[in-house]
Write a protein that holds these residues in place. Structure first.
Motif, short mmCIF file in Angstrom:
data_model
loop_
_atom_site.label_atom_id
_atom_site.label_comp_id
_atom_site.label_asym_id
_atom_site.label_seq_id
_atom_site.Cartn_x
_atom_site.Cartn_y
_atom_site.Cartn_z
N SER A 103 0.32 -3.69 -6.89
CA SER A 103 -0.91 -4.36 -6.97
C SER A 103 -1.39 -5.48 -8.05
O SER A 103 -1.88 -6.35 -7.60
CB SER A 103 -2.12 -3.15 -6.91
N ALA A 104 -0.58 -5.22 -9.20
CA ALA A 104 -0.78 -6.11 -10.37
C ALA A 104 -0.14 -7.42 -9.87
O ALA A 104 -0.54 -8.28 -10.18
CB ALA A 104 -0.33 -5.50 -11.67
N GLY A 105 1.38 -7.16 -9.41
CA GLY A 105 1.84 -8.46 -9.12
C GLY A 105 1.36 -9.54 -7.79
O GLY A 105 1.50 -10.40 -7.65
N TYR A 106 0.57 -8.47 -6.96
CA TYR A 106 -0.01 -9.15 -5.77
C TYR A 106 -0.89 -10.23 -6.20
O TYR A 106 -0.93 -11.30 -5.57
CB TYR A 106 -0.79 -8.10 -4.96
N LEU A 107 -1.45 -10.10 -7.42
CA LEU A 107 -2.63 -11.11 -7.77
C LEU A 107 -1.88 -12.53 -8.01
O LEU A 107 -2.43 -13.46 -7.77
CB LEU A 107 -3.26 -10.53 -8.96
N ASN A 108 -0.54 -12.42 -8.41
CA ASN A 108 0.24 -13.57 -8.70
C ASN A 108 1.06 -14.25 -7.36
O ASN A 108 1.42 -15.26 -7.26
CB ASN A 108 0.96 -13.47 -9.89
N GLY A 109 1.48 -13.24 -6.84
CA GLY A 109 2.29 -13.48 -5.48
C GLY A 109 1.60 -13.35 -4.20
O GLY A 109 2.47 -13.49 -3.11
N PHE A 110 0.29 -13.32 -4.07
CA PHE A 110 -0.27 -13.10 -2.71
C PHE A 110 -0.01 -14.34 -1.79
O PHE A 110 -0.01 -14.02 -0.50
CB PHE A 110 -1.57 -12.79 -2.92
N ALA A 111 0.15 -15.32 -2.47
CA ALA A 111 0.32 -16.92 -1.81
C ALA A 111 1.96 -17.13 -1.48
O ALA A 111 2.21 -18.12 -0.96
CB ALA A 111 -0.45 -18.02 -2.28
N ASP A 112 2.62 -16.38 -2.14
CA ASP A 112 4.15 -16.58 -2.29
C ASP A 112 4.99 -16.09 -1.13
O ASP A 112 4.99 -14.61 -1.09
CB ASP A 112 4.64 -16.21 -3.56
N PRO A 113 5.28 -16.85 -0.18
CA PRO A 113 6.26 -15.89 0.73
C PRO A 113 7.20 -15.27 0.52
O PRO A 113 7.79 -14.14 1.21
CB PRO A 113 6.64 -17.33 1.73
N GLU A 114 8.17 -15.58 -0.70
CA GLU A 114 9.07 -15.02 -1.02
C GLU A 114 8.68 -13.47 -1.62
O GLU A 114 9.18 -12.30 -1.35
CB GLU A 114 9.80 -15.53 -2.25
N PHE A 115 7.63 -13.61 -2.35
CA PHE A 115 6.95 -12.36 -2.89
C PHE A 115 6.61 -11.29 -1.52
O PHE A 115 6.90 -9.84 -1.66
CB PHE A 115 5.81 -12.37 -3.67
N ILE A 116 5.84 -11.83 -0.99
CA ILE A 116 5.39 -11.03 0.38
C ILE A 116 6.44 -10.52 1.06
O ILE A 116 6.66 -9.35 1.79
CB ILE A 116 4.24 -11.68 1.46
N GLY A 117 7.67 -11.44 1.31
CA GLY A 117 8.97 -11.02 2.16
C GLY A 117 9.68 -9.82 1.60
O GLY A 117 10.21 -9.19 2.21
N GLN A 118 9.10 -9.56 0.17
CA GLN A 118 9.97 -8.43 -0.55
C GLN A 118 9.12 -7.16 -0.61
O GLN A 118 9.89 -6.19 -0.71
CB GLN A 118 10.03 -8.86 -2.04
N LEU A 119 7.95 -7.29 -0.18
CA LEU A 119 7.39 -5.93 -0.05
C LEU A 119 7.82 -5.21 1.25
O LEU A 119 8.23 -5.77 2.29
CB LEU A 119 5.51 -6.26 0.16
N PRO A 120 7.71 -3.81 1.29
CA PRO A 120 7.95 -2.97 2.33
C PRO A 120 7.07 -3.35 3.36
O PRO A 120 5.91 -3.59 3.25
CB PRO A 120 7.63 -1.66 2.01
N ARG A 121 7.68 -3.37 4.67
CA ARG A 121 6.82 -3.90 6.00
C ARG A 121 7.26 -2.74 7.12
O ARG A 121 8.36 -2.30 7.25
CB ARG A 121 6.87 -5.19 6.12
#
Length: 254
Positions: A103-121
């Motif tokens: 959740s802390a990293g999400y604030l910086n990575g919410f608009a980054d496709p690479e960050f979102i792509g690394q999240l479990p889905r």
């Protein structure tokens, strides 16, 4: 959408990407990028969202403005950032999960496709989560929204702007100052939102609506903590009801 094909090609070249590199970032086949740039195919809305987020644009700018002219920098409207999404091999959207530890990293990575792509889905083929909308799962921490328990997972639907908020509904907000919060929202005025906890021990507070980066409407909750038994167990409750019935019978007989 006359400008879309040219814009995709222009943006790719501006960022010095090959068609294969752009396809890899979007988790698409290279041939799809070629067909988009040549105007032979139209991207799905999920792909448009990814492209817009990757280049810090709105979808409207991506499809209707000649970006090579530079005019888009002057025409930008203030609003929420278009979010990146994750798709499977069939180009269908998957639902990313944002656990507490991310959740802390999400604030910086919410608009980054690479960050979102690394999240479990995952995909969730239930009627409540169908209809071509974008969803995300957030794990919450703390007891401010009891009876929703700390550690629960909130299934949320993307909300495009502050104007789409509805008084008294629960939302996950991503804000510059507060980070990720789950609260009941009230529209205080044109510039502020009132955030209230369902747990009365927590005081409500105001946030500037301009600090809101993303809005997600809570649609459901998943918890792996089983409910604890009540202090008044079922057997005792049955005894109390039996006693009440007996008292009522005696009153009728008298």
């Amino acid at each position: 959408m006359d400008q879309l094909a040219e814009n995709i090609k222009y943006l790719r070249k501006q960022h010095r990407l090959t068609q294969q590199e752009l396809a890899d970032k979007l988790q698409l086949k290279r041939s799809l990028i070629g067909s988009y740039e040549e105007g032979r195919a139209m991207p799905k809305i999920s792909v448009l969202q990814q492209l817009a987020a990757a280049y810090n644009l709105t979808i409207d700018e991506l499809v209707s403005i000649n970006l090579s002219s530079g005019f888009h920098e002057r025409s930008r409207a203030k609003g929420l950032q278009i979010l990146p999404v994750v798709v499977d091999h069939n180009n269908d959207e998957l639902i990313p999960i944002v656990p507490v530890k991310a959740s802390a990293g999400y604030l910086n990575g919410f608009a980054d496709p690479e960050f979102i792509g690394q999240l479990p889905r995952f995909s969730m083929p239930v009627p409540e989560l169908l209809g071509g909308k974008t969803y995300r799962v957030f794990q919450i921490k703390g007891d401010s929204m009891l009876p929703v328990l700390s550690g629960s997972y909130l299934f949320c639907e993307f909300v495009e702007s502050v104007s789409d908020l509805r008084d008294g509904q629960t939302y996950v907000l991503i804000t510059r100052d507060e980070g990720l919060v789950y609260k009941r929202i009230y529209l205080e005025n044109g510039t502020h939102l009132l955030l209230k906890s369902d747990n009365p021990e927590y005081e409500p507070y105001l946030v500037d609506s301009s600090s809101v980066l993303e809005i997600w409407k809570a649609r459901g909750v998943l918890s792996f903590e089983m409910p604890k038994p009540s202090h008044l167990d079922i057997a005792r409750l049955s005894d109390v009801l039996a006693e009440m019935k007996e008292e009522i019978r005696k009153l009728r007989d008298s």
